[in-house]
Design an enzyme around this catalytic site. Structure first.
Site, short mmCIF file in Angstrom:
data_model
loop_
_atom_site.label_atom_id
_atom_site.label_comp_id
_atom_site.label_asym_id
_atom_site.label_seq_id
_atom_site.Cartn_x
_atom_site.Cartn_y
_atom_site.Cartn_z
N LEU A 1 -25.01 37.89 25.63
CA LEU A 1 -24.52 36.57 26.00
C LEU A 1 -24.47 35.64 24.79
CD1 LEU A 1 -23.69 34.45 28.16
CD2 LEU A 1 -26.15 34.05 28.55
N GLY B 1 -62.31 33.43 15.16
CA GLY B 1 -62.47 32.96 13.80
C GLY B 1 -61.68 33.82 12.82
N GLU C 1 -34.16 33.89 26.52
CA GLU C 1 -33.68 33.62 27.88
C GLU C 1 -33.69 32.12 28.19
OE1 GLU C 1 -34.21 36.13 31.14
OE2 GLU C 1 -34.71 37.88 29.92
#
Length: 384
Positions: free
Chosen positions: A128, A344, A368
């Site tokens: 897309l 840490g 998305e």
């Protein structure tokens, strides 16, 4: 909006979770660090997921699939992402690539492509986005011109997940340049071996390194007319409906990553000693863990509710899908960051998986639809 929906993870969902959890621990987790370090597609995970039918469980039984509901699919993705986000993109992107077919394709197209995907013979990707058409998808420039019964495809797509390992690609292209914006785009199935179809080099990424991301290039690619998904002009509508459903799976991926980070952090603080006591006994540490777990469980509830709405195809799915994806990915970023902090210096090195999980979490806020776009989707639903 509708009344708040009830969902329930039934016995079959919890049995599924146990099964996926076992596969993830035994077959996927041992390779996760190597997959990330070498930017290699997780073949062992793919084989394990195919062997157990977890690779594309969403495909209906009519096409030789398992027919898993939306919640079950989320549980699969969640449990895999808990140990390896790259591997979780196998079921997630198979759903993303095939969802346009499930929503809009003819019976012939469904049978031709969903069946081999369900069998584990092929993977699907989704085309897309473009360089200049990311959030503004209607601005895409890739075009398909009719030539008799066929279409000639030219253009480019960017940031395509699992490109190069997928055999099939659902690709959106402008088919009526003079048509109404958004209603002039159609969807097609492109084969990896189509003449004129080429791939860019794999992107060098912050996270999900085991899932290849590449550009797609189309140079006079001839697409037979029987590979059209839906009717001409319906492509963008189908694409956006697809995202309503698959944003829920990105939420599931996010909570899986966050769960993995929390699990590792809890185990570490119970063993790590400072000032002659386990750091888990310090109230400041306990407050951090409580906040992390609270965010995670809130996100999980949102994702599961959205999954129930996806299964029913509720009218307010757009809002809930966007909300679940947005909240869960923001929570995953916060939880993984806090998990690194709890370890840490150990959290900052690759001897522990926390730094990988933190890097992997970031993409869930971006793909998305960025979380800024999700907030626009939600606001538009509220204001319409």
């Amino acid at each position: 909006m509708s009344d708040f929906p009830l969902f329930q993870t039934g016995e079959e969902h919890e049995e599924l979770r146990e099964a996926v959890h076992a596969v993830a621990e035994d077959k996927i987790a041992p390779h996760a660090a190597e997959v990330d370090a070498n930017s290699e597609f997780p073949r062992a995970a793919y084989d394990a997921l195919r062997a157990t039918d977890f690779h594309a469980a969403h495909i209906p039984e009519d096409y030789e699939g398992v027919g898993a509901d939306a919640l079950a699919t989320c549980i699969i993705i969640e449990e895999v992402a808990r140990v390896c986000a790259s591997s979780s993109l196998i079921p997630a992107v198979n759903k993303l690539g095939t969802m346009p077919l499930i929503l809009g394709a003819s019976e012939d197209v469904k049978r031709r492509y969903l069946t081999p995907t369900a069998r584990g013979e092929a993977m699907f990707s989704y085309g897309l986005s473009e360089r200049e058409a990311g959030s503004d998808t209607a601005r895409m420039r890739t075009q398909a011109v009719a030539d008799g019964d066929d279409w000639i495809l030219n253009g480019q797509k960017s940031w395509i997940t699992n490109a190069g390992v997928s055999e099939y690609y659902t690709v959106m292209a402008v088919t009526d340049p003079d048509g109404k914006r958004g209603s002039n785009i159609s969807a097609f199935v492109v084969h990896a071996d189509d003449p004129g179809f080429a791939l860019g080099e794999p992107e060098k990424k912050l996270g999900i390194k085991g899932s290849p991301t590449r550009e797609l290039f189309f140079d006079d690619v001839r697409i037979p007319g029987d590979r059209l998904v839906g009717e001409p002009g319906e492509g963008l509508k189908i694409a956006l409906r697809t995202l309503d459903h698959t944003r829920v799976t990105i939420g599931a991926q996010a909570i899986g990553i966050a769960q993995g980070a929390l699990d590792n952090a809890v185990a570490y603080v119970k063993e790590r000693k400072q000032f002659d006591t386990a750091i888990a006994d310090f109230q400041g540490i306990q407050f951090m863990l409580a906040d992390m777990a609270m965010k995670l469980e809130t996100a999980r509830q949102m994702v599961y509710v959205a999954a129930a709405k996806s299964e029913r195809n509720d009218s307010d799915l757009s809002f809930f899908g966007a909300a679940a994806k947005c909240y869960a990915s923001d929570a995953a970023m916060e939880i993984t960051t806090d998990a690194v902090q709890l370890l840490g210096g150990a959290g900052y090195v690759s001897d522990f998986p926390l730094e990988r999980m933190m890097r992997d979490a970031k993409i869930t806020q971006i793909y998305e639809g960025t979380n800024q776009i999700q907030r626009l989707v939600m606001a538009r639903h509220l204001l319409k």
